[in-house]
Write an enzyme that holds these catalytic residues in place. Structure first.
Site, PDB file in Angstrom:
ATOM      1  N   HIS A  23       2.730   5.412   1.596  1.00  0.00           N
ATOM      2  CA  HIS A  23       3.506   4.308   1.023  1.00  0.00           C
ATOM      3  C   HIS A  23       4.944   4.772   0.848  1.00  0.00           C
ATOM      4  O   HIS A  23       5.195   5.938   0.577  1.00  0.00           O
ATOM      5  CB  HIS A  23       2.945   3.894  -0.335  1.00  0.00           C
ATOM      6  CG  HIS A  23       1.585   3.260  -0.255  1.00  0.00           C
ATOM      7  ND1 HIS A  23       1.395   1.963   0.157  1.00  0.00           N
ATOM      8  CD2 HIS A  23       0.354   3.755  -0.518  1.00  0.00           C
ATOM      9  CE1 HIS A  23       0.107   1.679   0.137  1.00  0.00           C
ATOM     10  NE2 HIS A  23      -0.554   2.757  -0.262  1.00  0.00           N
ATOM     11  N   CYS A  35       7.923  -0.735   3.068  1.00  0.00           N
ATOM     12  CA  CYS A  35       6.501  -0.941   3.390  1.00  0.00           C
ATOM     13  C   CYS A  35       6.302  -2.258   4.127  1.00  0.00           C
ATOM     14  O   CYS A  35       5.564  -2.316   5.124  1.00  0.00           O
ATOM     15  CB  CYS A  35       5.646  -0.920   2.122  1.00  0.00           C
ATOM     16  SG  CYS A  35       5.126   0.725   1.609  1.00  0.00           S
TER      17      CYS A  35
END
Length: 109
Positions: A23, A35
């Site tokens: 992430h 993201c």
């Protein structure tokens, strides 16, 4: 950090597989543009390959992970189309990496 790995054939240089892990932590969950951008590019590419070439790409997808491999035995005509779409994905990911390199790394092996 998001880590994108592009696996290439050593002889031809064609893309055989790619994976996305991690992430970015650029922003709060649901507001992380890095993201979101990486997800849009990679999942959109998988969808484009499947819809435009008719080749279903074996994949594994869950939170923070996407693994994709081109199926063995795919005919040469479709391989060329798939490669164009995958190389386009690489260019888009390189653009994201240039702008947000602290949050994403692109590796080609």
């Amino acid at each position: 950090m998001i880590r994108v790995t592009i696996e290439r054939n050593r002889d031809s240089g064609t893309i055989e597989a790619f994976s996305v892990t991690g992430h970015a932590f650029y922003g709060k969950k649901g507001h992380d543009i890095v993201c979101a951008g990486v997800s849009a590019v990679t999942v959109g590419t998988v969808n484009a390959v499947e819809r435009l070439t008719g080749v279903e790409l074996p994949n594994e997808m869950r939170d923070g992970l996407l693994k994709v491999r081109i199926p063995e035995g795919t005919d040469e005509g479709r391989i060329g189309q798939i490669q164009l779409l995958l190389e386009s994905m690489v260019v888009m990911l390189q653009s994201i990496e240039e702008a947000y390199g602290k949050y994403i790394v692109l590796q080609q092996a």
